[in-house]
Design an enzyme around this catalytic site. Structure first.
Site, PDB file in Angstrom:
ATOM      1  N   ASP A  49     -10.346   2.386  -3.360  1.00 42.62           N
ATOM      2  CA  ASP A  49     -10.711   0.960  -2.746  1.00 42.62           C
ATOM      3  C   ASP A  49     -12.242   0.664  -3.162  1.00 42.62           C
ATOM      4  OD1 ASP A  49      -8.369   1.055  -1.419  1.00 42.62           O
ATOM      5  OD2 ASP A  49      -9.256   0.651   0.614  1.00 42.62           O
ATOM      6  N   ASP A  51       0.879  -1.182  -0.046  1.00 40.11           N
ATOM      7  CA  ASP A  51      -0.011   0.003  -0.032  1.00 40.11           C
ATOM      8  C   ASP A  51       0.886   1.262   0.046  1.00 40.11           C
ATOM      9  OD1 ASP A  51      -2.381   1.496   0.065  1.00 40.11           O
ATOM     10  OD2 ASP A  51      -3.114   0.339   1.614  1.00 40.11           O
TER      11      ASP A  51
END
Ligand SMILES: *[C@@H]1O[C@H](CO)[C@@H](O)[C@H](O)[C@H]1NC(C)=O
Ligand SMILES: *[C@@H]1O[C@H](CO)[C@@H](O)[C@H](O)[C@H]1NC(C)=O
Ligand SMILES: *[C@@H]1O[C@H](CO)[C@@H](O)[C@H](O)[C@H]1NC(C)=O
Ligand SMILES: *[C@@H]1O[C@H](CO)[C@@H](O)[C@H](O)[C@H]1NC(C)=O
Length: 421
Positions: free
Chosen positions: A220, A159
């Site tokens: 997301d 990430d």
């Protein structure tokens, strides 16, 4: 084969090799399961022992994937997302799992996955901290890569929270090198372009492809149709860039499948499966496989749709027609066939009809007839002339997905490839 054609193929082959991350992995998009969208950062194992981020959840999913048919159709990686770690590194600066939630540690979980013929993935972050505030890999990339390799990890989602997006063109490749140095083949899944785009930096997809096996380029996914539509809209708008970026060894990642969760209708679930497959996207489920409905399970296990996703040519599809509320997407397949998704974006009234010619979709007209097969009905639809019309009816927010295979015609008989199956 004509010599010049062979030469062309060889050229293409070498061009590909020189531009793809050279770890031999993800020649087709990775498939598996990851906890995040469905289970988030639930660390409350005292009150919610079945659903918290801990050993039991992952063992349960490994069991289900191995026993309930998911492994048989290609789902392979079982991945931990954020919140698996302890808040402190150990005395050697190594990451450790939270010892109350993972009492046997990550290595034993990887061993368990491997014992069932599956693979284990893990999550870290390029920055100072992970998105949920656990220790990030900044300044510890070599140690972390080696720790993961020592544990038997097969996949790393990396990430980009708590980091500077303009340093990523240097920073992500550092992790690529660190993983390579371990000697263990580990799929490298990056959030590099997404975090750069957020900061209005244009991602360098050539560089990204050279360093990652897949890359997230949008927000997301959440458990809603609205969220899935936003992702599809982004992929539509950016299709020229994204098609050029992807291919065997490196894939655009529109994020997890939420099929089986709470937000999608039956038609919308089929739409996500079809669109992700026409995108040549990783198929990472994020749902509770212990309680999933038969309907959702059937969609996730649709072998004909998965075969399109996993097609060896690895070409991301293109939206070729937009007519009223219907978009038509098409991708060429390695065997000379095409996969086509008719996607009705509309949510009003009943089904929408669309009529197209196969030529309009972009099929080569050197082939006169195509045999169309519906991949959700599992039914042969007929042979269609390349210049003739094909009409289909698509439910609101739904899809019709077909493959179109050239029909061989010779003097003596007409064969349709499907009759061989
Ligand atoms: C490391 O990189 C080299 C050179 O690109 C490649 O041949 C090798 O397979 C890589 N090893 C791993 C484990 O990724
Ligand atoms: C492990 O997670 C629990 C929550 O489930 C938390 O209370 C505890 O502080 C964590 N332990 C470490 C060492 O981070
Ligand atoms: C080509 O591949 C697709 C996807 O795997 C499949 O659906 C189709 O039946 C194949 N066509 C032929 C003629 O084998
Ligand atoms: C819509 O298409 C279907 C075939 O898929 C056909 O049966 C139906 O009659 C069409 N409806 C309209 C209003 O044209």
């Amino acid at each position: 084969m004509k010599a010049w054609l062979l030469y062309l193929f060889m050229m293409l082959y070498f061009v590909k090799i020189s531009t793809t991350l050279d770890n031999g992995l993800s020649r087709t998009p990775p498939m598996g399961w990851i906890d995040w969208e469905r289970f988030r950062c639930n660390v409350d194992c005292n009150n919610d022992p079945n659903n918290c981020i801990g050993e039991k959840l992952f063992r349960d999913m490994i069991d289900r994937i191995a026993a309930d048919g998911y492994k048989d159709v290609g789902y392979e990686y079982v991945n931990l997302d954020d919140c698996w770690m302890s808040h402190e590194r150990d005395e050697n600066n190594r990451l450790t799992a939270n010892s109350t939630r993972f009492p046997n540690g990550i290595k034993s979980l990887a061993d368990y996955a491997h014992s069932k013929g599956l693979k284990l993935g893990i999550y870290e972050d390029y920055g100072l901290l992970t998105c949920a505030g656990y220790p990030g890999s900044l300044n510890y990339m070599d140690i972390d890569a080696q720790t993961f390799a020592d544990w038997g990890i097969d996949y790393l989602k990396f990430d980009g929270c708590y980091s500077l997006p303009w340093t990523m063109n240097k920073g992500y490749p550092e992790m690529t090198r660190a993983l390579n140095k371990t000697g263990r083949p580990i799929v490298f899944s990056c959030e590099w372009p997404f975090h750069q785009q957020k900061a209005s930096i244009k991602p360098n997809y050539k560089l990204i492809r050279k360093n990652c096996n897949s890359w997230r380029n949008f927000k997301d996914v959440q458990d809603s149709w609205d969220s899935v539509m936003k992702i599809i809209d982004f992929y539509t708008k950016e299709q020229d860039t994204l098609i050029a970026a992807a291919g065997p060894g490196g894939w655009n990642d529109p994020d997890m499948l939420i099929i089986g969760d709470f937000g999608l209708s039956y038609d919308q679930s089929k739409s996500q499966m079809a669109m992700w497959s026409i995108f040549a996207a990783p198929l990472m489920m994020s749902t509770d496989l212990r309680t999933i409905s038969d309907e959702a399970k059937e969609i996730l296990l649709n072998k004909e749709v998965i075969a399109v996703d996993q097609d060896a040519l690895g070409k991301m599809g293109r939206r070729v027609i937009s007519r009223g509320s219907v978009d038509v997407w098409s991708r060429p397949l390695v065997n000379g066939s095409y996969a086509v998704v008719f996607f009705n974006k509309g949510s009003d009234g009943g089904p929408s009809n669309v009529t197209v010619t196969l030529e309009e979709i972009g099929f080569t007209t050197t082939v006169q007839k195509y045999a169309l097969r519906d991949l959700f009905l599992h039914r042969f639809l007929g042979n269609y002339d390349v210049r003739g019309t094909f009409e289909t009816s698509i439910n609101p927010t739904g899809v019709v997905m077909v493959t179109a295979s050239p029909v061989k015609i010779n003097k003596y008989r007409t064969t349709n490839f499907w009759f061989h199956c």
